[in-house]
Design an enzyme around this catalytic site. Sequence first.
Site, PDB file in Angstrom:
ATOM      1  N   HIS A 165      -4.110  -7.636  -0.661  1.00 23.43           N
ATOM      2  CA  HIS A 165      -4.543  -8.562   0.394  1.00 23.43           C
ATOM      3  C   HIS A 165      -5.486  -9.619  -0.178  1.00 23.43           C
ATOM      4  O   HIS A 165      -5.442 -10.782   0.199  1.00 23.43           O
ATOM      5  CB  HIS A 165      -5.254  -7.802   1.521  1.00 23.43           C
ATOM      6  CG  HIS A 165      -4.354  -6.870   2.273  1.00 23.43           C
ATOM      7  ND1 HIS A 165      -3.104  -7.246   2.704  1.00 23.43           N
ATOM      8  CD2 HIS A 165      -4.505  -5.581   2.675  1.00 23.43           C
ATOM      9  CE1 HIS A 165      -2.537  -6.226   3.339  1.00 23.43           C
ATOM     10  NE2 HIS A 165      -3.363  -5.212   3.320  1.00 23.43           N
ATOM     11  N   SER A 220      -1.196  -8.629  12.797  1.00 21.52           N
ATOM     12  CA  SER A 220      -0.383  -8.509  14.008  1.00 21.52           C
ATOM     13  C   SER A 220      -0.998  -7.529  14.999  1.00 21.52           C
ATOM     14  O   SER A 220      -1.862  -6.713  14.644  1.00 21.52           O
ATOM     15  CB  SER A 220       1.031  -8.038  13.643  1.00 21.52           C
ATOM     16  OG  SER A 220       1.017  -6.661  13.340  1.00 21.52           O
ATOM     17  N   SER A 221      -0.513  -7.571  16.233  1.00 19.21           N
ATOM     18  CA  SER A 221      -0.948  -6.613  17.273  1.00 19.21           C
ATOM     19  C   SER A 221      -0.748  -5.179  16.763  1.00 19.21           C
ATOM     20  O   SER A 221      -1.530  -4.290  17.094  1.00 19.21           O
ATOM     21  CB  SER A 221      -0.095  -6.766  18.533  1.00 19.21           C
ATOM     22  OG  SER A 221      -0.094  -8.086  18.994  1.00 19.21           O
ATOM     23  N   GLU A 222       0.319  -4.988  15.980  1.00 17.48           N
ATOM     24  CA  GLU A 222       0.661  -3.640  15.492  1.00 17.48           C
ATOM     25  C   GLU A 222      -0.180  -3.229  14.281  1.00 17.48           C
ATOM     26  O   GLU A 222      -0.299  -2.045  13.973  1.00 17.48           O
ATOM     27  CB  GLU A 222       2.152  -3.564  15.120  1.00 17.48           C
ATOM     28  CG  GLU A 222       3.105  -3.631  16.319  1.00 17.48           C
ATOM     29  CD  GLU A 222       3.170  -5.007  16.993  1.00 17.48           C
ATOM     30  OE1 GLU A 222       3.013  -6.035  16.300  1.00 17.48           O
ATOM     31  OE2 GLU A 222       3.351  -5.044  18.224  1.00 17.48           O
ATOM     32  N   ILE A 237      11.571 -10.161  12.265  1.00 21.05           N
ATOM     33  CA  ILE A 237      10.591 -11.105  12.826  1.00 21.05           C
ATOM     34  C   ILE A 237       9.246 -10.398  13.013  1.00 21.05           C
ATOM     35  O   ILE A 237       8.196 -11.030  13.004  1.00 21.05           O
ATOM     36  CB  ILE A 237      11.081 -11.687  14.173  1.00 21.05           C
ATOM     37  CG1 ILE A 237      12.408 -12.424  13.992  1.00 21.05           C
ATOM     38  CG2 ILE A 237      10.048 -12.640  14.761  1.00 21.05           C
ATOM     39  CD1 ILE A 237      12.912 -13.114  15.251  1.00 21.05           C
ATOM     40  N   LEU A 278      -3.820 -31.807   9.487  1.00 21.03           N
ATOM     41  CA  LEU A 278      -2.929 -30.638   9.569  1.00 21.03           C
ATOM     42  C   LEU A 278      -3.569 -29.674  10.561  1.00 21.03           C
ATOM     43  O   LEU A 278      -4.792 -29.499  10.546  1.00 21.03           O
ATOM     44  CB  LEU A 278      -2.817 -29.944   8.196  1.00 21.03           C
ATOM     45  CG  LEU A 278      -2.154 -28.565   8.177  1.00 21.03           C
ATOM     46  CD1 LEU A 278      -0.631 -28.678   8.327  1.00 21.03           C
ATOM     47  CD2 LEU A 278      -2.451 -27.805   6.875  1.00 21.03           C
ATOM     48  N   ARG A 322       2.765  -3.722  -1.385  1.00 24.86           N
ATOM     49  CA  ARG A 322       3.698  -3.344  -2.463  1.00 24.86           C
ATOM     50  C   ARG A 322       3.326  -4.001  -3.787  1.00 24.86           C
ATOM     51  O   ARG A 322       3.402  -3.397  -4.846  1.00 24.86           O
ATOM     52  CB  ARG A 322       5.137  -3.723  -2.066  1.00 24.86           C
ATOM     53  CG  ARG A 322       5.805  -2.684  -1.189  1.00 24.86           C
ATOM     54  CD  ARG A 322       7.048  -3.213  -0.551  1.00 24.86           C
ATOM     55  NE  ARG A 322       6.729  -4.165   0.492  1.00 24.86           N
ATOM     56  CZ  ARG A 322       7.564  -5.105   0.931  1.00 24.86           C
ATOM     57  NH1 ARG A 322       8.753  -5.232   0.394  1.00 24.86           N
ATOM     58  NH2 ARG A 322       7.200  -5.913   1.910  1.00 24.86           N
ATOM     59  N   ASP A 333       4.261 -11.314   3.870  1.00 23.81           N
ATOM     60  CA  ASP A 333       4.453  -9.876   3.672  1.00 23.81           C
ATOM     61  C   ASP A 333       4.559  -9.509   2.193  1.00 23.81           C
ATOM     62  O   ASP A 333       4.999 -10.318   1.380  1.00 23.81           O
ATOM     63  CB  ASP A 333       5.729  -9.449   4.417  1.00 23.81           C
ATOM     64  CG  ASP A 333       5.809  -7.947   4.589  1.00 23.81           C
ATOM     65  OD1 ASP A 333       4.761  -7.274   4.541  1.00 23.81           O
ATOM     66  OD2 ASP A 333       6.924  -7.432   4.751  1.00 23.81           O
TER      67      ASP A 333
HETATM   68  C1  FPP Z   1       1.380  -8.004   4.963  1.00 26.94           C
HETATM   69  O1  FPP Z   1       1.514  -7.297   3.750  1.00 26.94           O
HETATM   70  C2  FPP Z   1       0.130  -8.737   4.983  1.00 26.94           C
HETATM   71  C3  FPP Z   1      -0.867  -8.551   5.891  1.00 26.94           C
HETATM   72  C4  FPP Z   1      -0.793  -7.553   6.985  1.00 26.94           C
HETATM   73  C5  FPP Z   1      -2.109  -9.332   5.808  1.00 26.94           C
HETATM   74  C6  FPP Z   1      -1.953 -10.747   5.379  1.00 26.94           C
HETATM   75  C7  FPP Z   1      -3.284 -11.374   5.319  1.00 26.94           C
HETATM   76  C8  FPP Z   1      -3.709 -12.194   4.329  1.00 26.94           C
HETATM   77  C9  FPP Z   1      -2.862 -12.640   3.195  1.00 26.94           C
HETATM   78  C10 FPP Z   1      -5.080 -12.753   4.446  1.00 26.94           C
HETATM   79  C11 FPP Z   1      -4.953 -14.082   5.087  1.00 26.94           C
HETATM   80  C12 FPP Z   1      -6.175 -14.505   5.729  1.00 26.94           C
HETATM   81  C13 FPP Z   1      -6.287 -15.710   6.369  1.00 26.94           C
HETATM   82  C14 FPP Z   1      -7.588 -16.107   6.979  1.00 26.94           C
HETATM   83  C15 FPP Z   1      -5.144 -16.648   6.480  1.00 26.94           C
HETATM   84  P1  FPP Z   1       1.694  -5.719   3.826  1.00 26.94           P
HETATM   85  O2  FPP Z   1       0.356  -5.097   3.727  1.00 26.94           O
HETATM   86  O3  FPP Z   1       2.482  -5.371   5.044  1.00 26.94           O
HETATM   87  O4  FPP Z   1       2.512  -5.455   2.526  1.00 26.94           O
HETATM   88  P2  FPP Z   1       3.633  -4.322   2.314  1.00 26.94           P
HETATM   89  O5  FPP Z   1       4.790  -4.702   3.216  1.00 26.94           O
HETATM   90  O6  FPP Z   1       3.956  -4.479   0.877  1.00 26.94           O
HETATM   91  O7  FPP Z   1       3.006  -3.024   2.661  1.00 26.94           O
END
Ligand code: FPP
Length: 245
Positions: A36, A64-66, A194, A130, A23, A19
């Site tokens: 991202h 996530s689903s959400e 979670i 792994l 931000r 997460d």
């Molecule tokens: C949460 O940060 C992150 C995500 C919803 C996406 C995470 C995905 C990746 C890092 C790409 C990974 C890809 C693979 C194939 C493993 P947020 O957007 O909720 O951040 P915020 O809480 O600061 O808004």
Amino acid sequence: MPEQSDHTQIPRHVAIVMDGNGRWARQRGRPRTYGHKVGSSKVHDIVEESKELGIEVLTLFAFSSENWKRPKSEVNFLMELMIQMLKKEIRKLEAKGVQLRFIGQRELLPEKLLKVIADSEARTRNNNALILQIAASYGGQWDITRAARVLAEKVAGGELLPEQIDEKTFAAELAFSDLPDADLFIRTGGELRISNFLLWQAAYAEFYFTDVLWPDFSVDEYHNALRHFSGRQRRFGQTGEQVSG
Ligand code: FPP
């Protein structure tokens, strides 16, 4: 590199909520998608380190689903990012003995991603250095409800008696029932939630929350989490005396 001997106990299964990408990007005056992109580039080092340390399973919460409720442009960006990452990394993962698996509601994922997933899983299915699980369109509640439906169908079909449903038969219908439950659950980005990630399979996980935003999560930060795990006494419902005695 930190001393590996720091860790007297290595978790078999590490699960991570990555997460803070949005931000991190906003703090730099950039669009969330940039976060991202940088966040996805951090995955490589964590996978590598997990393999080096002898961790058996690494499960990453990619979508996530959400997350389907996010703006369409961000959803599309994340789907495309997963496709590009897989295409770019698959050969290396294959060569390094990493087995890739996807968990989640596949029928919601775009056709193009499903094709790359099928190819990646087929190419790495016999690897065992792994197991890297990517949770995409995944939710713990989805997983549990789906298992309940399968069991209900078995009961309706006369294959199973209601009294045969216990923790063991239930767990057998969940995603990755052939793998150990999560031992260490890490969440970056400062929230103490979670967020519908592994619910059943985190029943006895140790939790490690850090304010570090995912794009800043380094191998050193990973070792902090592992050190925290190593220092915990896992009692699984027993007393401390029972476990250490
Ligand atoms: C949460 O940060 C992150 C995500 C919803 C996406 C995470 C995905 C990746 C890092 C790409 C990974 C890809 C693979 C194939 C493993 P947020 O957007 O909720 O951040 P915020 O809480 O600061 O808004």
